[in-house]
Design a protein around this motif. Structure first.
Motif, PDB file in Angstrom:
ATOM      1  N   ILE A  93       0.803  -1.154   0.029  1.00  0.00           N
ATOM      2  CA  ILE A  93      -0.067  -0.071  -0.286  1.00  0.00           C
ATOM      3  C   ILE A  93       0.968   1.241  -0.040  1.00  0.00           C
ATOM      4  O   ILE A  93       1.858   1.360   0.567  1.00  0.00           O
ATOM      5  N   VAL A  95       0.756   5.489   0.504  1.00  0.00           N
ATOM      6  CA  VAL A  95      -0.083   6.466   0.942  1.00  0.00           C
ATOM      7  C   VAL A  95       0.855   7.892   0.397  1.00  0.00           C
ATOM      8  O   VAL A  95       1.914   7.944   0.610  1.00  0.00           O
ATOM      9  N   THR A 114      -4.261   6.467  -1.253  1.00  0.00           N
ATOM     10  CA  THR A 114      -3.725   5.172  -1.211  1.00  0.00           C
ATOM     11  C   THR A 114      -3.917   4.588  -2.594  1.00  0.00           C
ATOM     12  O   THR A 114      -4.949   4.554  -3.473  1.00  0.00           O
ATOM     13  N   TRP A 131      -9.371   3.782   7.171  1.00  0.00           N
ATOM     14  CA  TRP A 131      -8.329   4.676   7.818  1.00  0.00           C
ATOM     15  C   TRP A 131      -8.425   4.724   9.102  1.00  0.00           C
ATOM     16  O   TRP A 131      -9.455   4.614   9.656  1.00  0.00           O
ATOM     17  N   THR A 158      -3.755   3.321   7.018  1.00  0.00           N
ATOM     18  CA  THR A 158      -4.644   2.656   6.154  1.00  0.00           C
ATOM     19  C   THR A 158      -4.492   1.139   6.075  1.00  0.00           C
ATOM     20  O   THR A 158      -3.271   0.841   6.125  1.00  0.00           O
TER      21      THR A 158
END
Length: 172
Positions: A93, A95, A114, A131, A158
């Motif tokens: 992931i 961000v 994201t 989140w 997240t």
């Protein structure tokens, strides 16, 4: 010979990138003729051997496939479908913004975004991130909008499946 072959199996129409696609084609011929199998349309790398269609890819998308089963008397049946290759499970992931640390002034808000990727770097579409933040310093909504309320050092994180990404946030 009065009968044409009939394909009786139902194709598999989706699978996950990086896994093996296999479709065992079944066909009958009332005359008992020997049947031959062929693929007239298919994505690169797809193989048909002894009535077994197999393929492996790491590229999501939708692909057209057409197969034919023929007897020795010019009788045939065909089957056409689309195979959808879905991205794999989340592996990473990202961000943004992530300015290390991201500084946010009280009285302003900051939108975080994201993107999630599988292990083949395929982007996952609309995966449903959750989140979180330390509610002492501010709040973050379901879309990643952080609203500060108290100065200090905190985080915005997240999570998707079992993967979490977080970034440091300084509230001033």
């Amino acid at each position: 010979d009065k009968h044409v072959p009939v394909i009786t199996s139902i194709p598999i129409t989706s699978f996950t990138a990086g896994t093996a696609y296999q479709y065992d084609i079944t066909a009958t011929d009332e005359d008992g003729d020997t049947l031959t199998y062929g693929m007239t349309t298919g994505p690169a790398g797809m193989k048909l051997e002894n009535g077994m269609l197999s393929w492996q890819t790491t590229t999501p998308g939708t692909y057209n496939v057409v197969i034919e089963v023929a007897d020795s008397h010019n009788g045939f049946d065909s089957q056409a479908w689309q195979v959808t290759v879905n991205p794999g499970a989340v592996n990473l992931i990202v961000v943004e913004p992530n300015n290390r640390p991201t500084v946010i002034d009280i009285g302003t808000s900051r939108q975080f975004t994201t993107v999630a990727y599988d292990k083949f770097n395929n982007k996952l579409e609309n995966p449903g991130f959750v989140w979180t933040t330390d509610e002492t310093y501010g709040s973050v909504n379901a879309d990643g909008m952080f609203t500060p309320k108290l100065g200090g050092i905190t985080f915005v994180a997240t999570t998707l499946d079992t993967i979490t990404a977080s970034i440091g946030v300084v509230v001033k």
